[in-house]
Design a protein around this motif. Structure first.
Motif, PDB file in Angstrom:
ATOM      1  N   TRP A 207      71.356  70.464  97.646  1.00  0.00           N
ATOM      2  CA  TRP A 207      72.751  70.807  97.390  1.00  0.00           C
ATOM      3  C   TRP A 207      72.877  72.281  96.999  1.00  0.00           C
ATOM      4  O   TRP A 207      73.789  72.968  97.441  1.00  0.00           O
TER       5      TRP A 207
ATOM      6  N   ARG B 196      76.990  75.255  90.428  1.00  0.00           N
ATOM      7  CA  ARG B 196      75.860  75.742  91.207  1.00  0.00           C
ATOM      8  C   ARG B 196      74.961  76.658  90.366  1.00  0.00           C
ATOM      9  O   ARG B 196      73.728  76.580  90.431  1.00  0.00           O
TER      10      ARG B 196
ATOM     11  N   LEU C  57      74.629  62.588  99.736  1.00  0.00           N
ATOM     12  CA  LEU C  57      75.721  63.303  99.084  1.00  0.00           C
ATOM     13  C   LEU C  57      77.022  62.598  99.424  1.00  0.00           C
ATOM     14  O   LEU C  57      77.150  61.973 100.480  1.00  0.00           O
TER      15      LEU C  57
ATOM     16  N   GLU D  13      79.869  65.220  94.767  1.00  0.00           N
ATOM     17  CA  GLU D  13      80.204  66.642  94.657  1.00  0.00           C
ATOM     18  C   GLU D  13      81.715  66.835  94.751  1.00  0.00           C
ATOM     19  O   GLU D  13      82.406  66.079  95.423  1.00  0.00           O
TER      20      GLU D  13
ATOM     21  N   CYS E  88      72.959  74.527  87.937  1.00  0.00           N
ATOM     22  CA  CYS E  88      71.920  73.801  88.665  1.00  0.00           C
ATOM     23  C   CYS E  88      70.726  74.711  88.956  1.00  0.00           C
ATOM     24  O   CYS E  88      69.564  74.316  88.796  1.00  0.00           O
TER      25      CYS E  88
ATOM     26  N   ASP F 299      82.449  72.583  94.328  1.00  0.00           N
ATOM     27  CA  ASP F 299      81.237  73.335  94.001  1.00  0.00           C
ATOM     28  C   ASP F 299      80.574  72.866  92.716  1.00  0.00           C
ATOM     29  O   ASP F 299      79.911  73.644  92.018  1.00  0.00           O
ATOM     30  N   HIS F 300      80.730  71.589  92.378  1.00  0.00           N
ATOM     31  CA  HIS F 300      80.039  70.960  91.258  1.00  0.00           C
ATOM     32  C   HIS F 300      79.450  69.637  91.756  1.00  0.00           C
ATOM     33  O   HIS F 300      79.966  69.026  92.695  1.00  0.00           O
ATOM     34  N   VAL F 301      78.367  69.201  91.103  1.00  0.00           N
ATOM     35  CA  VAL F 301      77.811  67.875  91.382  1.00  0.00           C
ATOM     36  C   VAL F 301      77.674  67.106  90.075  1.00  0.00           C
ATOM     37  O   VAL F 301      77.559  67.690  88.993  1.00  0.00           O
TER      38      VAL F 301
ATOM     39  N   TRP G  89      79.410  67.138  85.040  1.00  0.00           N
ATOM     40  CA  TRP G  89      79.581  67.881  86.279  1.00  0.00           C
ATOM     41  C   TRP G  89      78.852  69.217  86.127  1.00  0.00           C
ATOM     42  O   TRP G  89      79.011  69.906  85.129  1.00  0.00           O
TER      43      TRP G  89
ATOM     44  N   ARG H 218      81.566  63.046  98.690  1.00  0.00           N
ATOM     45  CA  ARG H 218      82.652  63.867  98.143  1.00  0.00           C
ATOM     46  C   ARG H 218      83.522  63.028  97.210  1.00  0.00           C
ATOM     47  O   ARG H 218      84.046  61.985  97.598  1.00  0.00           O
TER      48      ARG H 218
END
Length: 290
Positions: free
Chosen positions: A284, A255, A232, A163, A258, A166-168, A252, A234
Motif C-alpha cells: 500500500w 502514508r 485491499l 483504505e 506507515c 490516503d489512510h489505511v 487510521w 475501499r
C-alpha cells in the motif's frame, strides 16, 4: 530487502510419484535422498548457520514420513516426525526458522510442518471412527474399515487493509504484544467468496462498509495450515464501530506514519516481514497516492 515467510518453494512436488508405491520405495532408498526431521513440529537446523539440517535415512529410526518433492537434480526430499536426539542439529520453532532461513527452505518448513501436524491430529476416520493410515506419500489418510480417504485441509483466511483518502486501517487484538497493530483478518466461511469474506470481516470487526476489494498476494501459514489471502478494500467512511471481542483498538494510518513504522521509528509496531501483514502495508505504501 527481507522476504515474506514460507513463500518461495523450489521443490517439484512430483504428484505422479505419490500413487506409485514402488517408485516411492526406490526414492526412499536413493543414496542421496534427504530427510528433514521435525521434532514435535520443530524443524532441525544446522547449529552454526541458518540452514535446514538434512540427514540420511540410515541415521533415523521409525517415524511418520511425508514426501516433499524432488530438487532440480532429481534428488528426493522427505520430512519425518522424529526426535532430534543424537542428530547434531537444533530443533527450532517454525516461526523463528521461517524468519531466519532462505526463502526456499522456509517454504519447505511450511509444507512439512502442515502435513505432519495434520497427520498427528487426524488419526481416525471422520466417517466411521476407525483408525486411518497414511497414504499417497503422506498426502492422504486411508480408512481400512470403510474405505474413505481423507486429505489435508488448508483453511483460507482473508487479511486486509481498508483504505480511504490516503489512510489505511490497522487494529490490534487483545492478545497482541504491547504496541503491535496489524491488518484485520478472518476465516472465509462456507459458501462465501473472498470478496464477500473481506467485506463481512471489515463490517463485523470494525463497522466499516467497503467496496472495490482487490487481491494483493497470498502466504501459506503453517499454524496449523492456513492460506493467508491479502487484499485491499475501499472504505466509505472513517467512522469505526469496533467489536470488542475481536479488536482492542484500531487506528487510521497516514502514508507518512506507515513509512515511519515500517522503518522502525513509528508510534506503534508492525508485524515482522515474516508475516503477509507487513507486505500489505509495504504494498500500500508503494502505491501511487489516490
Amino acid at each position: 530487502m527481507p522476504h515474506m515467510g514460507f513463500v518461495g518453494g523450489r521443490l517439484d512436488r512430483a504428484e505422479h510419484l505419490r500413487r506409485d508405491e514402488q517408485a516411492l520405495h526406490v526414492a526412499r532408498l536413493h543414496p542421496r535422498a534427504r530427510y528433514l526431521v521435525l521434532d514435535r513440529l520443530k524443524p532441525l537446523l544446522v547449529e552454526t548457520k541458518d540452514r535446514l539440517l538434512w540427514v540420511r535415512r540410515s541415521e533415523l529410526g521409525e517415524g511418520l514420513m511425508v514426501f516433499l518433492g524432488l530438487d532440480a537434480d532429481g534428488i528426493p526430499h522427505f520430512a519425518i516426525d522424529h526426535p532430534a536426539d543424537g542428530l547434531g542439529g537444533l530443533a527450532t520453532d517454525a516461526r523463528a526458522a521461517g524468519a531466519r532461513l532462505p526463502a526456499e527452505e522456509a517454504a519447505i518448513v511450511a509444507q512439512a510442518r502442515s502435513l505432519i501436524d495434520w497427520h498427528r491430529r487426524h488419526g481416525f476416520c471422520a466417517a466411521c471412527g476407525a483408525a486411518t493410515q497414511p497414504a499417497r506419500a503422506g498426502y492422504a489418510r486411508a480408512c481400512g474399515a470403510c474405505g474413505a480417504e481423507h486429505f489435508p485441509r488448508v483453511d483460507p483466511v482473508v487479511i486486509m487493509l481498508a483504505e480511504k483518502d490516503d489512510h489505511v486501517l490497522v487494529g490490534r487484538q487483545p492478545g497482541f504484544p504491547a504496541g503491535l497493530y496489524s491488518a484485520l483478518a478472518g476465516f472465509v466461511e462456507p459458501g462465501e467468496s473472498l470478496e464477500e469474506a473481506v467485506t463481512r470481516e471489515l463490517r463485523e470487526e470494525a463497522g466499516l462498509e467497503v467496496s472495490d476489494v482487490r487481491y494483493v498476494a497470498s502466504q501459506p501459514w503453517p499454524f496449523p495450515s492456513s492460506l493467508m489471502i491479502g487484499a485491499l478494500a475501499r472504505a466509505r467512511s472513517f467512522e469505526l464501530r469496533l467489536d470488542a471481542d475481536e479488536l482492542e483498538a484500531a487506528r487510521w494510518v497516514s502514508r507518512a506514519e506507515c513509512a515511519e513504522v515500517l522503518a522502525g521509528r513509528g508510534p506503534w509496531t508492525a508485524p515482522p516481514p515474516l508475516a503477509i501483514a507487513w507486505w500489505l502495508l509495504r504494498h500500500w505504501l508503494d502505491l501511487r497516492p489516490g
